[in-house]
Motif scaffolding. Structure first.
Motif, PDB file in Angstrom:
ATOM      1  N   LEU A  97       0.836  -1.002   0.020  1.00 26.08           N
ATOM      2  CA  LEU A  97       0.068   0.057  -0.016  1.00 26.08           C
ATOM      3  C   LEU A  97       0.679   1.492  -0.003  1.00 26.08           C
ATOM      4  O   LEU A  97       1.667   1.517  -0.872  1.00 26.08           O
ATOM      5  N   ASP A  98       0.804   2.104   0.972  1.00 26.07           N
ATOM      6  CA  ASP A  98       1.445   3.259   1.023  1.00 26.07           C
ATOM      7  C   ASP A  98       2.642   3.334   1.989  1.00 26.07           C
ATOM      8  O   ASP A  98       3.152   4.227   2.358  1.00 26.07           O
ATOM      9  N   THR A  99       3.042   2.046   2.548  1.00 27.64           N
ATOM     10  CA  THR A  99       4.083   1.819   3.511  1.00 27.64           C
ATOM     11  C   THR A  99       5.285   0.811   3.004  1.00 27.64           C
ATOM     12  O   THR A  99       4.857  -0.157   2.471  1.00 27.64           O
ATOM     13  N   ALA A 100       6.461   1.273   3.344  1.00 32.16           N
ATOM     14  CA  ALA A 100       7.573   0.174   3.071  1.00 32.16           C
ATOM     15  C   ALA A 100       8.348   0.188   4.535  1.00 32.16           C
ATOM     16  O   ALA A 100       8.519   0.865   5.288  1.00 32.16           O
ATOM     17  N   LEU A 101       8.706  -1.384   4.488  1.00 33.03           N
ATOM     18  CA  LEU A 101       9.350  -1.838   5.802  1.00 33.03           C
ATOM     19  C   LEU A 101      10.810  -1.823   5.111  1.00 33.03           C
ATOM     20  O   LEU A 101      11.033  -2.844   4.242  1.00 33.03           O
ATOM     21  N   VAL A 102      11.899  -1.158   5.800  1.00 32.78           N
ATOM     22  CA  VAL A 102      13.125  -1.047   5.288  1.00 32.78           C
ATOM     23  C   VAL A 102      14.036  -1.782   6.111  1.00 32.78           C
ATOM     24  O   VAL A 102      13.816  -1.517   7.345  1.00 32.78           O
ATOM     25  N   THR A 103      15.110  -2.710   5.690  1.00 36.54           N
ATOM     26  CA  THR A 103      16.153  -3.138   6.226  1.00 36.54           C
ATOM     27  C   THR A 103      17.485  -2.888   5.953  1.00 36.54           C
ATOM     28  O   THR A 103      17.457  -2.987   4.689  1.00 36.54           O
ATOM     29  N   LEU A 104      18.257  -2.244   6.700  1.00 34.52           N
ATOM     30  CA  LEU A 104      19.629  -1.862   6.073  1.00 34.52           C
ATOM     31  C   LEU A 104      20.471  -2.291   6.911  1.00 34.52           C
ATOM     32  O   LEU A 104      20.610  -2.603   8.059  1.00 34.52           O
ATOM     33  N   SER A 105      21.472  -3.178   6.124  1.00 35.84           N
ATOM     34  CA  SER A 105      22.697  -3.980   6.671  1.00 35.84           C
ATOM     35  C   SER A 105      23.729  -3.475   5.953  1.00 35.84           C
ATOM     36  O   SER A 105      24.084  -3.284   5.130  1.00 35.84           O
ATOM     37  N   GLY A 106      25.094  -3.287   6.876  1.00 35.45           N
ATOM     38  CA  GLY A 106      26.304  -2.865   6.429  1.00 35.45           C
ATOM     39  C   GLY A 106      27.444  -3.157   7.427  1.00 35.45           C
ATOM     40  O   GLY A 106      27.239  -3.360   8.460  1.00 35.45           O
ATOM     41  N   LYS A 551      -1.309 -14.823   3.160  1.00 32.81           N
ATOM     42  CA  LYS A 551      -0.325 -15.725   4.007  1.00 32.81           C
ATOM     43  C   LYS A 551       0.861 -14.935   4.882  1.00 32.81           C
ATOM     44  O   LYS A 551       0.799 -14.901   6.222  1.00 32.81           O
ATOM     45  N   ASP A 552       1.525 -13.998   4.178  1.00 35.68           N
ATOM     46  CA  ASP A 552       2.640 -13.192   4.748  1.00 35.68           C
ATOM     47  C   ASP A 552       2.585 -11.946   4.766  1.00 35.68           C
ATOM     48  O   ASP A 552       3.441 -11.087   4.828  1.00 35.68           O
ATOM     49  N   LEU A 553       1.427 -11.221   4.861  1.00 33.05           N
ATOM     50  CA  LEU A 553       1.363  -9.945   4.934  1.00 33.05           C
ATOM     51  C   LEU A 553       1.284  -9.231   6.238  1.00 33.05           C
ATOM     52  O   LEU A 553       0.452  -9.753   7.046  1.00 33.05           O
ATOM     53  N   PRO A 554       2.100  -8.267   6.570  1.00 34.23           N
ATOM     54  CA  PRO A 554       2.317  -7.816   8.098  1.00 34.23           C
ATOM     55  C   PRO A 554       1.344  -6.817   8.330  1.00 34.23           C
ATOM     56  O   PRO A 554       1.755  -5.908   8.304  1.00 34.23           O
ATOM     57  N   VAL A 555      -0.002  -7.224   8.432  1.00 32.78           N
ATOM     58  CA  VAL A 555      -0.884  -6.225   8.379  1.00 32.78           C
ATOM     59  C   VAL A 555      -0.990  -5.694   9.977  1.00 32.78           C
ATOM     60  O   VAL A 555      -0.805  -4.175   9.957  1.00 32.78           O
ATOM     61  N   GLU A 556      -0.294  -5.967  11.102  1.00 35.13           N
ATOM     62  CA  GLU A 556      -0.139  -5.417  12.193  1.00 35.13           C
ATOM     63  C   GLU A 556       0.916  -4.167  12.024  1.00 35.13           C
ATOM     64  O   GLU A 556       0.794  -3.033  12.562  1.00 35.13           O
ATOM     65  N   LYS A 557       1.990  -4.291  11.316  1.00 34.00           N
ATOM     66  CA  LYS A 557       2.980  -3.591  11.081  1.00 34.00           C
ATOM     67  C   LYS A 557       2.481  -2.461  10.291  1.00 34.00           C
ATOM     68  O   LYS A 557       2.917  -1.219  10.481  1.00 34.00           O
ATOM     69  N   LEU A 558       1.684  -2.642   9.151  1.00 30.38           N
ATOM     70  CA  LEU A 558       1.127  -1.811   8.325  1.00 30.38           C
ATOM     71  C   LEU A 558       0.264  -0.786   9.131  1.00 30.38           C
ATOM     72  O   LEU A 558      -0.024   0.411   8.889  1.00 30.38           O
TER      73      LEU A 558
END
Length: 729
Positions: A97-106, A551-558
């Motif tokens: 939708l209008d949300t991005a969950l971002v993970t950054l590793s370095g 199945k794997d939609l993170p509704v609670e996070k959104l």
């Protein structure tokens, strides 16, 4: 804070010239790009960065090749920040939708501190639009030391007496988060994983993800043979059921796989000569010719949040060409109290003038400036003609003079009265203030009572703080200029007492992006949901919304961020402790910050533990606790707060901190280092040694006498300050 951070990085780059890299002629001292030197905040991070925090400049050296440079006397106050070299960076974004969950590793290497010395390291991560932190993990030298962030209940945590409050860290700016890791040995490899949620920018059926991902040359490892790896991955699930199409991308991503549920994954992975110098951008089109929507269901993974199930509901605008937009009636209510003096009032003038110039010719407007009194541009709404806009601009320049107290109630009542009775437009109030007032709850009650009156469309009130006025006013004006559906209600929920909708009164739908609502419910969810509203031509609109499961939609996070904001506002308005605790539980369960939770940094030396894997797994759950004897560091500057009435009454500007007076010992140190620090600010010790080796004795004697004289003058000045500090007045 941002200006001081930028100056510290500039000092760090000068200090980094001490580092000797051997005979490799390809290595040169770090030079900042020309664009970085044009403003007081030019050295703020434009991508994830790690800095060595240098208090003692004598520790700056190559950990592999000691240069044995002359000792540097004095200390850096505030500490210099040297950007350390980066070896690899990876960005993973999941878009819904209008949300991005971002993970950054370095991974970074502490290349600027001697191998026999250590320093703190400061991690700085700029996030995209309206970013919300979800957590961070740091390991040093392949997990010899391990650090992680953890949310805590600021009031109810039984361990709070043992918390140490960090002096630095938290939000440097609304989109830049920083925190320190203590005492890392020179030459160490530092691995960082950082997670956050951010908005995806939307317009009609075009969705655009933007993540700050630009790196200056000085983060590239010294030497051409040093490996540099960057990787990116985007996972997109449009959720709506329509097939989406990639539009534009900043980096050469390739589609890797396509699932049956409409999810596509795009990846890029490469060894590079230097790290990317452009932010990460990825846009895609979700075609639709009409307003559409859906409900997404998910049961929580645990029994938390009142043992209710959660849902997410969205309305998507489709293509704007299919619908008419509402005409606008806007009253700008602007704070000109004493705390708005200086740059704030000038920024407000330019922002308001720019907003007026963007109004359509058939819109109407007026302006009310207030401090302890109210000042009206006009007693009624004026058409946004060219002549009226010019008159308003002249009025702004003449009447926007900062001074006096803050009284919001009277001008807000006047604005609502001016907007009453409208039948062919959306009435809007833009309220801009930099402070809090005593009768805020009474003001909210007054507005609420006005909203329940049976008007065709009640006034909408957009409120925002002065620190973000330029950006937010333009964003909200763009949204107000593209409203296509108003007075939205969910008819199915009206007679169902086992459901909570956040917010309870849905906002208007605009072409700037989907409207996302969330909530919780008990029992069986209805098979269909009916949504109603009013179109811009004032015809009624209704839509049967589909129920969808993934199945794997993170509704609670959104949903979590909006739920926390809504419940926090409701808890404040009602002064309800139960709602505050509900916010705390939701914050701890989902990892999103709230006004009632804080973020701590915990650490442990895993090399000393016999159960490293078990400890690390334990740290990844909500119920994790610090190991006995290990410090718990509470980060500052995390919440927005609820205003400071005392500072408002004293007309203190936002962000102004009372200066900390140095103690007597600090004054003596400053006296010894202040003068020479100024003279040597732009040169390194090796340069001084080489220069001094070429001067004759007469010139050396003259320089010695000059330095003694200046030093005595500086010490005399500080001694006067020291004596004055001990006097009773």
């Amino acid at each position: 804070m941002a200006e001081e951070f930028s100056r510290s990085v500039e000092d760090g780059l000068r200090l980094a010239k001490r580092i000797y890299f051997g005979n490799d002629r390809a290595v040169a001292p770090p030079k900042p790009p020309a664009s970085m030197t044009k403003s007081e905040t030019g050295f703020l991070p434009t991508g994830p960065m790690v800095y060595a925090v240098i208090n003692d400049p004598a520790i700056v050296d190559n950990p592999d090749i000691p240069s044995y440079q002359p000792h540097v006397h004095g200390r850096c106050d505030p500490p210099a920040l040297i950007p350390i070299q980066m070896n690899a960076i990876e960005l993973v974004a999941e878009c819904y939708l209008d949300t991005a969950l971002v993970t950054l590793s370095g991974t970074w290497r502490l290349h600027c501190v001697s191998s026999v010395r250590s320093s703190d390291c400061r991690i700085a991560v700029p996030m995209g639009a309206q970013g919300s932190i979800l957590g961070a993990e740091v390991s040093v030298n392949n997990n010899r030391k391990y650090y992680f962030t953890q949310l805590v209940d600021l009031e109810g945590d039984i361990r709070k007496e043992n918390w140490l409050e960090a002096r630095d860290g938290g939000f440097l700016k609304p989109h830049i988060f920083t925190f320190d890791i203590p005492q890392i040995d020179g030459g160490s490899i530092i691995s960082v994983k950082f997670r956050w949620s951010q908005n995806i920018l939307c317009r009609n059926d075009l969705f655009s993800l933007l993540v700050p991902f630009t790196f200056p040359d000085f983060v590239n490892p010294a030497g051409k043979r040093m490996s540099k790896k960057e990787a990116m991955q985007v996972k997109v699930n449009a959720v709506t059921g329509n097939e989406f199409q990639p539009h534009q991308m900043s980096h050469p991503l390739k589609e890797k796989r396509h699932s049956d549920e409409g999810t596509k994954v795009f990846t890029y992975d490469s060894n590079v000569l230097s790290f990317t110098k452009s932010d990460f951008r990825f846009s895609y089109i979700v075609p639709s010719s009409q307003i559409n929507g859906g409900v997404l269901l998910e049961s929580p993974s645990s029994g938390d949040f009142g043992e209710k199930e959660v849902f997410c509901m969205y309305l998507s605008p489709g293509n704007l060409q299919s619908y008419k937009v509402f005409r606008k009636d806007i009253v700008f209510v602007i704070d000109i109290s004493g705390s708005m003096r200086g740059k704030l009032i000038e920024d407000m003038k330019s922002s308001l003038s720019a907003a007026l110039s963007k109004l359509d010719a058939d819109d109407s407007f007026s302006i009310i400036a207030f401090n302890g009194e109210s000042y009206q541009f006009s007693s009624s709404l004026e058409l946004a003609s060219k002549d009226n806009i010019e008159k308003a601009t002249e009025w702004i320049n003449m009447n926007f003079v900062a001074g006096g107290d803050t009284n919001i109630s009277n001008p807000l009542k006047t604005a609502i009265e001016m907007l009453s009775g409208g039948r062919s437009s959306v009435p809007i109030v833009f309220l801009v203030t930099d402070g809090t007032v005593e009768d805020e709850r009474q003001i909210c009650d007054m507005v609420k009572k006005r909203m329940v009156k049976k008007e065709a469309i009640s006034p909408r009130i957009y409120t925002f703080g002065i620190d973000t006025v330029q950006l937010r006013m333009q964003e909200l004006l763009d949204k107000a200029s593209s409203l296509i559906l108003a007075n939205i209600t969910v008819e199915t929920f009206d007679n169902w007492d086992k459901v909570e909708l956040y917010p309870s009164h849905p906002p208007d739908l605009s072409s700037t992006g989907p409207l996302v609502l969330s909530g919780s419910y008990k029992g069986r969810f209805p098979e269909t949901v009916k949504v109603k509203g009013v179109l811009a031509d004032f015809n009624n609109f209704d839509l049967d919304v589909k129920i969808r499961k993934f199945k794997d939609l993170p509704v609670e996070k959104l949903c979590a961020r909006d739920q926390i904001d809504y419940l926090t506002a409701k808890a404040w308005l009602l002064e309800n402790k139960e709602l505050e605790q509900k916010v705390v539980e939701l914050s701890l369960d989902t990892g999103f910050m709230s006004e009632y939770t804080g973020m701590t940094v915990l650490g442990h030396d895993l090399a000393k533990s016999k159960h490293k894997a078990k400890l690390k797994r334990k740290y990844t759950t909500r119920k994790r606790r610090n190991i006995q004897g290990e410090p718990v560091i509470l980060l500052p500057n995390m919440g927005i707060g609820f205003g400071d009435l005392t500072r408002t009454m004293e007309n203190v500007q936002p962000g102004c901190e009372e200066p900390r007076l140095p103690d007597q010992a600090e004054l003596l140190v400053l006296a010894a280092s202040h003068c020479c620090g100024r003279l040597c600010n732009h040169c390194c010790c090796m340069c001084c040694v080489q220069c001094c080796g070429k001067i004759n004795h007469q010139f050396a004697n003259a320089i010695t006498q000059l330095c003694v004289g200046i030093g005595c003058y500086s010490c005399f000045s500080c001694c006067v300050d020291l004596c004055c500090a001990d006097m009773d007045g």
